[in-house]
Design a protein around this motif. Structure first.
Motif, PDB file in Angstrom:
ATOM      1  N   GLU A 352       0.841  -1.202   0.000  1.00 43.91           N
ATOM      2  CA  GLU A 352       0.000   0.000   0.000  1.00 43.91           C
ATOM      3  C   GLU A 352       0.874   1.249   0.000  1.00 43.91           C
ATOM      4  O   GLU A 352       0.598   2.221  -0.696  1.00 43.91           O
ATOM      5  CB  GLU A 352      -0.907  -0.041   1.238  1.00 43.91           C
ATOM      6  CG  GLU A 352      -2.116   0.859   1.166  1.00 43.91           C
ATOM      7  CD  GLU A 352      -2.966   0.597  -0.079  1.00 43.91           C
ATOM      8  OE1 GLU A 352      -3.388   1.604  -0.687  1.00 43.91           O
ATOM      9  OE2 GLU A 352      -3.184  -0.578  -0.460  1.00 43.91           O
ATOM     10  N   SER A 353       1.961   1.214   0.784  1.00 47.56           N
ATOM     11  CA  SER A 353       2.798   2.405   0.914  1.00 47.56           C
ATOM     12  C   SER A 353       3.523   2.728  -0.396  1.00 47.56           C
ATOM     13  O   SER A 353       3.762   3.895  -0.699  1.00 47.56           O
ATOM     14  CB  SER A 353       3.802   2.243   2.061  1.00 47.56           C
ATOM     15  OG  SER A 353       4.842   1.373   1.691  1.00 47.56           O
ATOM     16  N   VAL A 354       3.886   1.714  -1.201  1.00 54.37           N
ATOM     17  CA  VAL A 354       4.572   2.049  -2.458  1.00 54.37           C
ATOM     18  C   VAL A 354       3.596   2.586  -3.507  1.00 54.37           C
ATOM     19  O   VAL A 354       4.016   3.195  -4.495  1.00 54.37           O
ATOM     20  CB  VAL A 354       5.377   0.861  -3.046  1.00 54.37           C
ATOM     21  CG1 VAL A 354       6.511   0.476  -2.128  1.00 54.37           C
ATOM     22  CG2 VAL A 354       4.486  -0.328  -3.359  1.00 54.37           C
ATOM     23  N   LYS A 355       2.312   2.389  -3.285  1.00 51.36           N
ATOM     24  CA  LYS A 355       1.334   2.928  -4.243  1.00 51.36           C
ATOM     25  C   LYS A 355       1.346   4.450  -4.257  1.00 51.36           C
ATOM     26  O   LYS A 355       0.980   5.086  -5.241  1.00 51.36           O
ATOM     27  CB  LYS A 355      -0.067   2.405  -3.928  1.00 51.36           C
ATOM     28  CG  LYS A 355      -0.218   0.951  -4.345  1.00 51.36           C
ATOM     29  CD  LYS A 355      -1.611   0.407  -4.137  1.00 51.36           C
ATOM     30  CE  LYS A 355      -1.643  -1.069  -4.549  1.00 51.36           C
ATOM     31  NZ  LYS A 355      -2.765  -1.806  -3.971  1.00 51.36           N
ATOM     32  N   TYR A 357       3.813   6.097  -4.602  1.00 52.65           N
ATOM     33  CA  TYR A 357       4.799   6.484  -5.613  1.00 52.65           C
ATOM     34  C   TYR A 357       4.434   5.924  -6.980  1.00 52.65           C
ATOM     35  O   TYR A 357       5.274   5.705  -7.818  1.00 52.65           O
ATOM     36  CB  TYR A 357       6.188   6.013  -5.166  1.00 52.65           C
ATOM     37  CG  TYR A 357       6.538   6.550  -3.801  1.00 52.65           C
ATOM     38  CD1 TYR A 357       7.113   7.810  -3.662  1.00 52.65           C
ATOM     39  CD2 TYR A 357       6.227   5.831  -2.651  1.00 52.65           C
ATOM     40  CE1 TYR A 357       7.376   8.331  -2.413  1.00 52.65           C
ATOM     41  CE2 TYR A 357       6.494   6.344  -1.397  1.00 52.65           C
ATOM     42  CZ  TYR A 357       7.069   7.587  -1.280  1.00 52.65           C
ATOM     43  OH  TYR A 357       7.322   8.117  -0.043  1.00 52.65           O
ATOM     44  N   LYS A 358       3.156   5.599  -7.128  1.00 52.30           N
ATOM     45  CA  LYS A 358       2.578   5.150  -8.395  1.00 52.30           C
ATOM     46  C   LYS A 358       2.947   3.717  -8.760  1.00 52.30           C
ATOM     47  O   LYS A 358       2.654   3.271  -9.873  1.00 52.30           O
ATOM     48  CB  LYS A 358       2.963   6.087  -9.551  1.00 52.30           C
ATOM     49  CG  LYS A 358       2.501   7.527  -9.341  1.00 52.30           C
ATOM     50  CD  LYS A 358       2.009   8.133 -10.648  1.00 52.30           C
ATOM     51  CE  LYS A 358       1.344   9.473 -10.428  1.00 52.30           C
ATOM     52  NZ  LYS A 358       2.328  10.511 -10.087  1.00 52.30           N
ATOM     53  N   ALA A 359       3.609   2.976  -7.868  1.00 55.15           N
ATOM     54  CA  ALA A 359       3.838   1.568  -8.146  1.00 55.15           C
ATOM     55  C   ALA A 359       2.479   0.872  -8.114  1.00 55.15           C
ATOM     56  O   ALA A 359       1.644   1.186  -7.275  1.00 55.15           O
ATOM     57  CB  ALA A 359       4.774   0.958  -7.111  1.00 55.15           C
ATOM     58  N   LYS A 360       2.279  -0.067  -9.051  1.00 51.34           N
ATOM     59  CA  LYS A 360       0.967  -0.713  -9.110  1.00 51.34           C
ATOM     60  C   LYS A 360       0.870  -1.834  -8.090  1.00 51.34           C
ATOM     61  O   LYS A 360      -0.211  -2.282  -7.742  1.00 51.34           O
ATOM     62  CB  LYS A 360       0.708  -1.230 -10.521  1.00 51.34           C
ATOM     63  CG  LYS A 360       0.509  -0.091 -11.513  1.00 51.34           C
ATOM     64  CD  LYS A 360       0.403  -0.610 -12.944  1.00 51.34           C
ATOM     65  CE  LYS A 360       0.832   0.450 -13.948  1.00 51.34           C
ATOM     66  NZ  LYS A 360       2.301   0.655 -13.952  1.00 51.34           N
ATOM     67  N   GLY A 361       2.023  -2.313  -7.634  1.00 55.45           N
ATOM     68  CA  GLY A 361       1.988  -3.375  -6.638  1.00 55.45           C
ATOM     69  C   GLY A 361       3.380  -3.684  -6.147  1.00 55.45           C
ATOM     70  O   GLY A 361       4.365  -3.085  -6.586  1.00 55.45           O
ATOM     71  N   ASN A 407      11.246   3.275 -15.023  1.00 55.86           N
ATOM     72  CA  ASN A 407      12.325   3.447 -14.063  1.00 55.86           C
ATOM     73  C   ASN A 407      12.027   4.481 -12.987  1.00 55.86           C
ATOM     74  O   ASN A 407      12.340   4.279 -11.813  1.00 55.86           O
ATOM     75  CB  ASN A 407      13.625   3.807 -14.789  1.00 55.86           C
ATOM     76  CG  ASN A 407      14.251   2.574 -15.433  1.00 55.86           C
ATOM     77  OD1 ASN A 407      14.145   1.470 -14.904  1.00 55.86           O
ATOM     78  ND2 ASN A 407      14.863   2.766 -16.589  1.00 55.86           N
ATOM     79  N   SER A 408      11.404   5.584 -13.364  1.00 54.39           N
ATOM     80  CA  SER A 408      11.174   6.628 -12.370  1.00 54.39           C
ATOM     81  C   SER A 408      10.289   6.110 -11.234  1.00 54.39           C
ATOM     82  O   SER A 408      10.499   6.431 -10.071  1.00 54.39           O
ATOM     83  CB  SER A 408      10.551   7.863 -13.029  1.00 54.39           C
ATOM     84  OG  SER A 408       9.318   7.530 -13.620  1.00 54.39           O
ATOM     85  N   VAL A 409       9.318   5.270 -11.591  1.00 56.09           N
ATOM     86  CA  VAL A 409       8.430   4.704 -10.564  1.00 56.09           C
ATOM     87  C   VAL A 409       9.168   3.648  -9.739  1.00 56.09           C
ATOM     88  O   VAL A 409       9.035   3.591  -8.512  1.00 56.09           O
ATOM     89  CB  VAL A 409       7.161   4.104 -11.221  1.00 56.09           C
ATOM     90  CG1 VAL A 409       6.358   3.309 -10.197  1.00 56.09           C
ATOM     91  CG2 VAL A 409       6.320   5.211 -11.836  1.00 56.09           C
ATOM     92  N   LEU A 414      10.915   1.904  -4.738  1.00 53.15           N
ATOM     93  CA  LEU A 414      11.882   1.092  -3.998  1.00 53.15           C
ATOM     94  C   LEU A 414      12.787   1.961  -3.125  1.00 53.15           C
ATOM     95  O   LEU A 414      13.193   1.541  -2.039  1.00 53.15           O
ATOM     96  CB  LEU A 414      12.720   0.241  -4.961  1.00 53.15           C
ATOM     97  CG  LEU A 414      12.000  -0.988  -5.540  1.00 53.15           C
ATOM     98  CD1 LEU A 414      12.937  -1.780  -6.441  1.00 53.15           C
ATOM     99  CD2 LEU A 414      11.449  -1.890  -4.448  1.00 53.15           C
ATOM    100  N   GLY A 415      13.076   3.176  -3.587  1.00 53.01           N
ATOM    101  CA  GLY A 415      13.852   4.102  -2.754  1.00 53.01           C
ATOM    102  C   GLY A 415      13.125   4.390  -1.453  1.00 53.01           C
ATOM    103  O   GLY A 415      13.726   4.406  -0.376  1.00 53.01           O
ATOM    104  N   ALA A 416      11.812   4.607  -1.557  1.00 45.60           N
ATOM    105  CA  ALA A 416      11.013   4.874  -0.361  1.00 45.60           C
ATOM    106  C   ALA A 416      10.842   3.612   0.476  1.00 45.60           C
ATOM    107  O   ALA A 416      10.894   3.658   1.706  1.00 45.60           O
ATOM    108  CB  ALA A 416       9.651   5.441  -0.759  1.00 45.60           C
ATOM    109  N   LEU A 417      10.648   2.474  -0.211  1.00 47.05           N
ATOM    110  CA  LEU A 417      10.493   1.201   0.505  1.00 47.05           C
ATOM    111  C   LEU A 417      11.757   0.897   1.309  1.00 47.05           C
ATOM    112  O   LEU A 417      11.690   0.425   2.445  1.00 47.05           O
ATOM    113  CB  LEU A 417      10.237   0.065  -0.489  1.00 47.05           C
ATOM    114  CG  LEU A 417      10.083  -1.327   0.141  1.00 47.05           C
ATOM    115  CD1 LEU A 417       8.792  -1.424   0.940  1.00 47.05           C
ATOM    116  CD2 LEU A 417      10.119  -2.419  -0.924  1.00 47.05           C
TER     117      LEU A 417
END
Length: 595
Positions: A352-355, A357-361, A407-409, A414-417
């Motif tokens: 949920e937290s990576v979403k 940053y626009k990650a879909k999962g 890549n930007s996503v 992953l940087g935030a994770l």
RNA sequence: GGCCCGGUAGUUCAGCUGGUUAGAAUGCCAGCCUGUCACGCUGGAGGUCAGGGGUUCGAGCCCCCUCCGGGUCGCCA
């Protein structure tokens, strides 16, 4: 009634009294920190900016009218106390107090200022919420913790002035009322009374002025400069903030870096007594991104990103293949020994937290003793699973987290994770400091919405010599002579070598999509100036607030700014910004058009 | 502009599944106390449950709107 000083002079600060003063008559002035009234004996903690000293009113030693007056003392009364500094007997010593071995036996005192009961608690371990603290900031600032922060800030500023002066830098002021530069952050505008319809802008930084000082020959400039940006606030971002701003002539990147490493080493030594090993670590931008997913990496812990795009380019998991085919990537983080540390519920929370940053999962693979368990195993061959595990140096007991996207996503999520995992697993040692340079930034950044390149740093940044030729042919591939200084994952400063030829500057503006006319309208005075003999130059600016925040161990720059603003850029104490009189608006030729 | 968290004595908080007169600690006020230092003891005062609307026999608690604060994404050359 408050009393007057009546010729009394303070002899010492409260917490600076010591053995040498025992038996001497002292006069202290400060605030009533705490009162302990035992009936015929009253103890008061007297507080000034150095700390607290216990002062004792003894009814058996004092005239009745003085003791009766002492009984009226309340919290935060301002007192002048005259008495004898005495050593406490051993059983009376308070070991938890800096001045706990002494007390002042009061002979006379004055109530210089009475105080109403303060609306907030003025203790060091205050739990008062920040809203109240900021509304009564002048009371909050009485807390020793805040006083320590502001004194630390003073010390940093003082060391900066001293060090850079020793290095031949001149402190020169630049204007607060200046010209709007619409490239970049929103400006704060100031209407001009004598030029109806025209506006000054408050500076976002003294950038252009310090460059002009270089071509004027001042050679080395520094300023502790207030800057203004009308953008949304964060814990480490205020609308007005302070930079330690530098510029040097006849230098290249390494020269700027070297003089600043000297500053940082001096600063850490004098403020925290920490020896910084020089030269500092350096990472290129692309290395920082690929290893840490961030251009301001916190390298106090590992959890580096691993690119597995090559392995999953052809696999049965569409999420992975689509990302790679679309020019993106699939990367993962290996949490050593983490297989048992994350419940499904916690993994869901991470996903949920990576979403954000626009990650879909967030895909995952847990290396259990009985074999890999994952959210996608059924789509991959055993060889592919093994190859991924090997690439990520996975061992039994580890857990891997994957993001597949452009890549930007991938980097953002992953940087935030990575930071979130380090926080949850408590991988960061407190009171450790990690300084590094990030270099070789891209010069330009493509903006999808506007359909043009923007300067990543600012439009005066010099391209890398080897990349100058690509300015027209492949602008996105040009690297810049730009560098950021990063402390514990926070960008505390950044700078660059500047363009010093008007010809190259014009090519830069062309790459940014400005017409010649537009470039001249906005930056004409600078381009004109550059025609008259400009030395190669470059510099750097530190965010003083962030730097002090990290040195002080604070979590928000509000804690190191005397009178900060809150999230909507207002000040709860003064209620600024405020509507103004109709008359003021008329003089400024301003008509409001509010919805 | 989006998302998340929060707003209850002066302050920090608790308040159960919606149910009697909303509690605690601390602070404040008064009295007692000569070695306290988070002083202690006794007593007392102190509430627009952020504001408005709704559901309900009944709302601090549920719903909607607004305001305020924090975090964050966008934004921050």
């Amino acid at each position: 009634m408050s009393e007057l000083l009546g010729g009394w002079k303070r002899t010492q600060y409260c917490a600076l009294l010591g053995e040498a003063d025992v038996g001497r008559e002292v006069v202290l002035m400060g605030w009533t920190n705490a009162r302990r009234d035992l009936g015929a004996l009253i103890f008061i903690g007297l507080r000034d900016r150095t700390g607290v000293m216990q002062v004792t009113f003894d009814s058996s030693e004092l005239p009745a009218e003085i003791f009766e007056k002492a009984q009226t003392i309340r919290s935060e009364y301002v007192l002048a106390v005259k008495g004898m500094l005495a050593r406490r007997t051993p059983e009376m010593v308070n070991a938890r107090m800096q001045t706990g071995a002494y007390e002042v036996r009061v002979q006379d005192f004055k109530i210089l200022g009475k105080a109403e009961t303060p609306p907030i608690e003025i203790g060091d371990d205050t739990k008062t919420n920040e809203q109240m603290r900021l509304k009564y900031r002048y009371l909050d600032l009485r807390r020793l913790a805040m006083q320590r922060n502001l004194m630390l800030r003073h010390k940093v500023a003082h060391i900066a002035r001293t060090y850079f002066a020793e290095q031949g830098f001149l402190e020169i002021e630049t204007p607060m009322l200046t010209k709007s530069t619409p490239e970049g952050a929103r400006d704060y505008l100031v209407p001009s009374r004598v030029h109806p319809g025209a506006f000054y802008a408050l500076p976002q930084s003294p950038q252009q002025f310090k460059q002009l000082l270089m071509l004027s020959g001042y050679d080395r400039y520094m300023q502790i400069a207030r800057c203004f940006r009308d953008e949304d606030l964060r814990a480490d971002r205020q609308p007005e903030f302070t930079q330690i701003d530098l510029e040097m002539s006849f230098v290249e990147e390494d020269d700027v870096i070297a003089v600043n490493e000297g500053f940082l080493a001096r600063l850490f030594k004098e403020v925290l007594d920490i020896d910084v090993a020089l030269p500092l670590k350096r990472l290129t931008y692309s290395e920082a991104m690929s290893r840490y997913g961030s251009d301001k990496p916190d390298t106090r812990f590992d959890l580096e990103l691993v690119d597995i795009s090559g392995i999953v380019r052809e696999c049965g998991f569409k999420v992975f293949t689509a990302a790679v085919e679309g020019g993106g990537s699939v990367r993962c983080i290996n949490v050593k020994g983490g297989a048992e540390k994350f419940s499904r519920r916690e993994i869901d929370a991470l996903a949920e937290s990576v979403k954000t940053y626009k990650a879909k999962g967030l895909a995952w693979m847990s290396l259990k003793p009985e074999g890999p368990q994952s959210s996608f195993a059924k789509f991959l061959s055993e060889e592919q699973i093994n190859a991924i595990t090997a690439r990520a140096k996975g061992e039994t007991g580890d857990i891997l987290f994957f993001v597949a996207d452009k890549n930007s996503v991938v980097f953002a999520s992953l940087g935030a994770l990575r930071l979130e995992l380090a926080r949850r697993l408590e991988l960061i040692q407190p009171n450790t400091f990690d300084l590094l340079w990030v270099t070789d930034f891209p010069l330009l950044e493509w903006d999808e919405e506007e359909g043009r390149f923007f300067a990543m740093h600012h439009p005066f940044t010099h391209p890398k010599d080897a990349d100058i030729d690509k300015l027209e042919s492949d602008p996105g591939a040009v690297h810049a002579k730009a560098y950021d200084i990063v402390l514990n994952g926070t960008e505390i400063g950044g700078g660059s070598i500047r363009i010093h030829s008007s010809e190259l500057q014009e090519r830069m503006f062309t790459a940014l999509g400005f017409s010649k006319e537009e470039a001249w309208r906005r930056f004409g005075f600078l381009m004109e100036a550059f025609k008259y003999g400009t030395p190669p130059h470059g510099g750097l600016a530190y965010g003083l607030d962030r730097l002090v925040m990290l040195l002080a161990g604070a979590t928000s720059i509000r804690d190191v700014i005397a009178f900060p603003k809150v999230q909507n850029a207002s000040c709860p104490m003064t209620d600024a910004p405020d509507p103004v009189d109709e008359k003021q608006l008329r003089e400024l030729h301003i008509k409001l058009d509010l919805d």
